[in-house]
Design a protein around this motif. Structure first.
Motif, PDB file in Angstrom:
ATOM      1  N   SER A 151      49.920  -3.945  66.549  1.00 50.28           N
ATOM      2  CA  SER A 151      48.867  -2.996  66.165  1.00 50.28           C
ATOM      3  C   SER A 151      47.544  -3.211  66.890  1.00 50.28           C
ATOM      4  N   GLY A 152      47.451  -4.202  67.764  1.00 46.95           N
ATOM      5  CA  GLY A 152      46.228  -4.404  68.547  1.00 46.95           C
ATOM      6  C   GLY A 152      45.018  -4.574  67.646  1.00 46.95           C
ATOM      7  N   SER A 153      43.938  -3.848  67.945  1.00 47.75           N
ATOM      8  CA  SER A 153      42.701  -3.993  67.159  1.00 47.75           C
ATOM      9  C   SER A 153      42.644  -3.050  65.967  1.00 47.75           C
ATOM     10  N   GLY A 154      43.756  -2.383  65.672  1.00 45.63           N
ATOM     11  CA  GLY A 154      43.925  -1.742  64.369  1.00 45.63           C
ATOM     12  C   GLY A 154      43.437  -0.312  64.219  1.00 45.63           C
ATOM     13  N   ASN A 155      42.985   0.338  65.306  1.00 45.20           N
ATOM     14  CA  ASN A 155      42.474   1.717  65.165  1.00 45.20           C
ATOM     15  C   ASN A 155      43.525   2.676  64.633  1.00 45.20           C
ATOM     16  N   PHE A 156      44.754   2.546  65.152  1.00 47.21           N
ATOM     17  CA  PHE A 156      45.795   3.512  64.810  1.00 47.21           C
ATOM     18  C   PHE A 156      46.154   3.417  63.323  1.00 47.21           C
ATOM     19  N   THR A 157      46.524   2.220  62.872  1.00 53.44           N
ATOM     20  CA  THR A 157      46.963   2.091  61.482  1.00 53.44           C
ATOM     21  C   THR A 157      45.800   2.321  60.520  1.00 53.44           C
ATOM     22  N   ASN A 158      44.594   1.896  60.887  1.00 54.29           N
ATOM     23  CA  ASN A 158      43.439   2.216  60.034  1.00 54.29           C
ATOM     24  C   ASN A 158      43.254   3.729  59.941  1.00 54.29           C
ATOM     25  N   GLY A 159      43.378   4.412  61.081  1.00 50.54           N
ATOM     26  CA  GLY A 159      43.226   5.870  61.089  1.00 50.54           C
ATOM     27  C   GLY A 159      44.293   6.551  60.256  1.00 50.54           C
ATOM     28  N   MET A 160      45.538   6.091  60.407  1.00 51.51           N
ATOM     29  CA  MET A 160      46.638   6.695  59.644  1.00 51.51           C
ATOM     30  C   MET A 160      46.456   6.462  58.147  1.00 51.51           C
ATOM     31  N   SER A 161      46.043   5.245  57.782  1.00 52.70           N
ATOM     32  CA  SER A 161      45.930   4.920  56.352  1.00 52.70           C
ATOM     33  C   SER A 161      44.771   5.691  55.716  1.00 52.70           C
ATOM     34  N   GLU A 162      43.753   5.994  56.519  1.00 53.19           N
ATOM     35  CA  GLU A 162      42.628   6.798  56.018  1.00 53.19           C
ATOM     36  C   GLU A 162      43.071   8.250  55.842  1.00 53.19           C
ATOM     37  N   ARG A 163      43.894   8.721  56.768  1.00 60.39           N
ATOM     38  CA  ARG A 163      44.364  10.109  56.712  1.00 60.39           C
ATOM     39  C   ARG A 163      45.389  10.319  55.594  1.00 60.39           C
ATOM     40  N   HIS A 164      46.230   9.297  55.367  1.00 53.01           N
ATOM     41  CA  HIS A 164      47.316   9.425  54.381  1.00 53.01           C
ATOM     42  C   HIS A 164      47.142   8.377  53.274  1.00 53.01           C
ATOM     43  N   GLU A 165      46.285   8.658  52.323  1.00 56.25           N
ATOM     44  CA  GLU A 165      46.037   7.675  51.261  1.00 56.25           C
ATOM     45  C   GLU A 165      47.233   7.540  50.327  1.00 56.25           C
ATOM     46  N   ASP A 166      48.177   8.488  50.419  1.00 53.06           N
ATOM     47  CA  ASP A 166      49.378   8.454  49.579  1.00 53.06           C
ATOM     48  C   ASP A 166      50.540   7.738  50.285  1.00 53.06           C
ATOM     49  N   ARG A 167      50.226   6.961  51.309  1.00 52.38           N
ATOM     50  CA  ARG A 167      51.234   6.131  51.974  1.00 52.38           C
ATOM     51  C   ARG A 167      50.689   4.707  52.075  1.00 52.38           C
ATOM     52  N   ASN A 168      51.608   3.741  52.174  1.00 57.68           N
ATOM     53  CA  ASN A 168      51.191   2.353  52.407  1.00 57.68           C
ATOM     54  C   ASN A 168      51.498   1.969  53.847  1.00 57.68           C
ATOM     55  N   TYR A 169      50.621   1.141  54.429  1.00 56.94           N
ATOM     56  CA  TYR A 169      50.777   0.756  55.840  1.00 56.94           C
ATOM     57  C   TYR A 169      50.751  -0.763  56.011  1.00 56.94           C
ATOM     58  N   LEU A 170      51.782  -1.259  56.699  1.00 56.48           N
ATOM     59  CA  LEU A 170      51.793  -2.650  57.149  1.00 56.48           C
ATOM     60  C   LEU A 170      51.650  -2.627  58.666  1.00 56.48           C
ATOM     61  N   ALA A 171      51.017  -3.652  59.223  1.00 56.67           N
ATOM     62  CA  ALA A 171      50.889  -3.693  60.679  1.00 56.67           C
ATOM     63  C   ALA A 171      51.057  -5.132  61.159  1.00 56.67           C
ATOM     64  N   LEU A 172      51.890  -5.306  62.177  1.00 53.61           N
ATOM     65  CA  LEU A 172      52.140  -6.642  62.732  1.00 53.61           C
ATOM     66  C   LEU A 172      51.360  -6.819  64.021  1.00 53.61           C
ATOM     67  N   GLU A 173      50.722  -7.977  64.139  1.00 46.25           N
ATOM     68  CA  GLU A 173      49.996  -8.296  65.378  1.00 46.25           C
ATOM     69  C   GLU A 173      49.982  -9.820  65.496  1.00 46.25           C
ATOM     70  N   LEU A 174      49.900 -10.314  66.731  1.00 51.27           N
ATOM     71  CA  LEU A 174      49.933 -11.765  66.937  1.00 51.27           C
ATOM     72  C   LEU A 174      48.557 -12.346  67.277  1.00 51.27           C
ATOM     73  N   ARG A 175      47.715 -11.559  67.914  1.00 54.29           N
ATOM     74  CA  ARG A 175      46.435 -12.106  68.386  1.00 54.29           C
ATOM     75  C   ARG A 175      45.408 -12.184  67.262  1.00 54.29           C
ATOM     76  N   PHE A 176      44.783 -13.365  67.150  1.00 53.43           N
ATOM     77  CA  PHE A 176      43.869 -13.640  66.033  1.00 53.43           C
ATOM     78  C   PHE A 176      42.660 -12.692  66.018  1.00 53.43           C
ATOM     79  N   LYS A 177      42.023 -12.539  67.165  1.00 58.89           N
ATOM     80  CA  LYS A 177      40.804 -11.711  67.195  1.00 58.89           C
ATOM     81  C   LYS A 177      41.140 -10.270  66.825  1.00 58.89           C
ATOM     82  N   ARG A 178      42.249  -9.755  67.371  1.00 59.32           N
ATOM     83  CA  ARG A 178      42.627  -8.367  67.081  1.00 59.32           C
ATOM     84  C   ARG A 178      42.922  -8.185  65.592  1.00 59.32           C
ATOM     85  N   LEU A 179      43.541  -9.206  64.979  1.00 56.87           N
ATOM     86  CA  LEU A 179      43.836  -9.130  63.547  1.00 56.87           C
ATOM     87  C   LEU A 179      42.551  -9.107  62.720  1.00 56.87           C
ATOM     88  N   VAL A 180      41.613  -9.974  63.094  1.00 54.49           N
ATOM     89  CA  VAL A 180      40.344 -10.032  62.352  1.00 54.49           C
ATOM     90  C   VAL A 180      39.599  -8.708  62.489  1.00 54.49           C
TER      91      VAL A 180
END
Ligand SMILES: C[S@@+](CC[C@H](N)C(=O)[O-])C[C@H]1O[C@@H](n2cnc3c(N)ncnc32)[C@H](O)[C@@H]1O
Length: 231
Positions: free
Chosen positions: A64-93
């Motif tokens: 998920s990199g720095s999280g723009n996509f999943t954050n955007g999707m979760s904001e657009r679809h509040e009636d869905r749950n989102y998990l996102a996998l990422e390995l890099r510490f800074k991108r996760l934070v």
């Protein structure tokens, strides 16, 4: 857990190191949005609806990199749950910080490899999977995240009628995926284009950080595939 690398390094490294990435410890600031404890995450297998406190559909982003996509999707679809996998510490934070600032209730970032998902996602638990701009590994194709073995795993984890959505700037990766998909009876490619941004799908598309870069800096065509799990 005390905010100290002394308690934390064993989660991520086999041996202690001289210097640690400062974002390793920063991950502790986001317990509601970011998980890295293997045992705890594995215990949630098949129970992600309990984690989110509802029975909404569950979607997963891989890498998920720095999280723009999943954050955007979760904001657009509040009636869905989102998990996102990422390995890099800074991108996760950075991803968790975006979620925390808007007080999101339906998103959780996990520091785990895509290759381990069957340890923490249950059978038929997923409604959809997004993989955006996975590293193409031109010199070492066996390291690619998107390969037949992942699709075999997802056959178990995705519900009937679940979908996989893939975006890539890499034309060879795109054609390789389309080629190996034909080997699966239980998946159907229901949409594909080598130029996402010149289709009607561009209207609803949420751009990832890498996508912005490929479009603005390199004027690159973006390949896009939608795959349906039939049975
Ligand atoms: C090229 S970047 C794309 C990031 C983001 N999806 C975007 O489009 O901006 C690929 C990301 O996948 C992550 N990644 C690589 N291998 C992975 C794996 N096996 N499991 C989970 N994430 C992985 C990398 O850390 C990296 O952030």
């Amino acid at each position: 857990m005390e905010n100290s690398i002394d308690n934390l390094w064993q989660h991520f490294f086999t041996f202690p190191r001289k210097n640690y990435n400062p974002y390793v410890v920063k991950m502790l600031d986001y317990p509601e949005y970011l998980g890295f404890d293997k045992e705890k995450i594995n215990e949630t297998k098949g129970k992600w609806n309990d984690h989110f406190g509802n029975n909404n559909p569950l979607y997963l982003e891989i890498g998920s990199g720095s999280g723009n996509f999943t954050n955007g999707m979760s904001e657009r679809h509040e009636d869905r749950n989102y998990l996102a996998l990422e390995l890099r510490f800074k991108r996760l934070v950075m991803s968790a910080d975006k979620a925390k600032r808007r007080e999101a209730k339906n998103i959780f970032f996990i520091r785990r490899k895509a290759e381990e998902i069957e340890n923490f996602i249950g059978e038929n638990e997923l409604d959809g999977v997004y993989i955006n701009f996975a590293d193409p590994w031109d010199e070492k194709l066996k390291n690619r995240v998107i390969q037949a073995s992942l699709f075999k795993t997802l056959e178990v984890l995705l519900k009937k009628g679940g979908k996989i959505f893939i975006k890539t700037d890499h034309d060879g990766y795109y054609s390789d995926i389309l080629e190996f998909m034909s080997e699966f009876d239980n998946y159907e490619v229901i949409y594909n284009t080598s130029d996402l941004h010149n289709t009607e799908k561009a209207i609803d598309n949420i751009k990832t950080e890498f996508e912005e870069l490929f479009l603005c800096k390199h004027n690159k065509n973006i390949n896009y595939i939608e795959i349906l799990k039939i049975k």
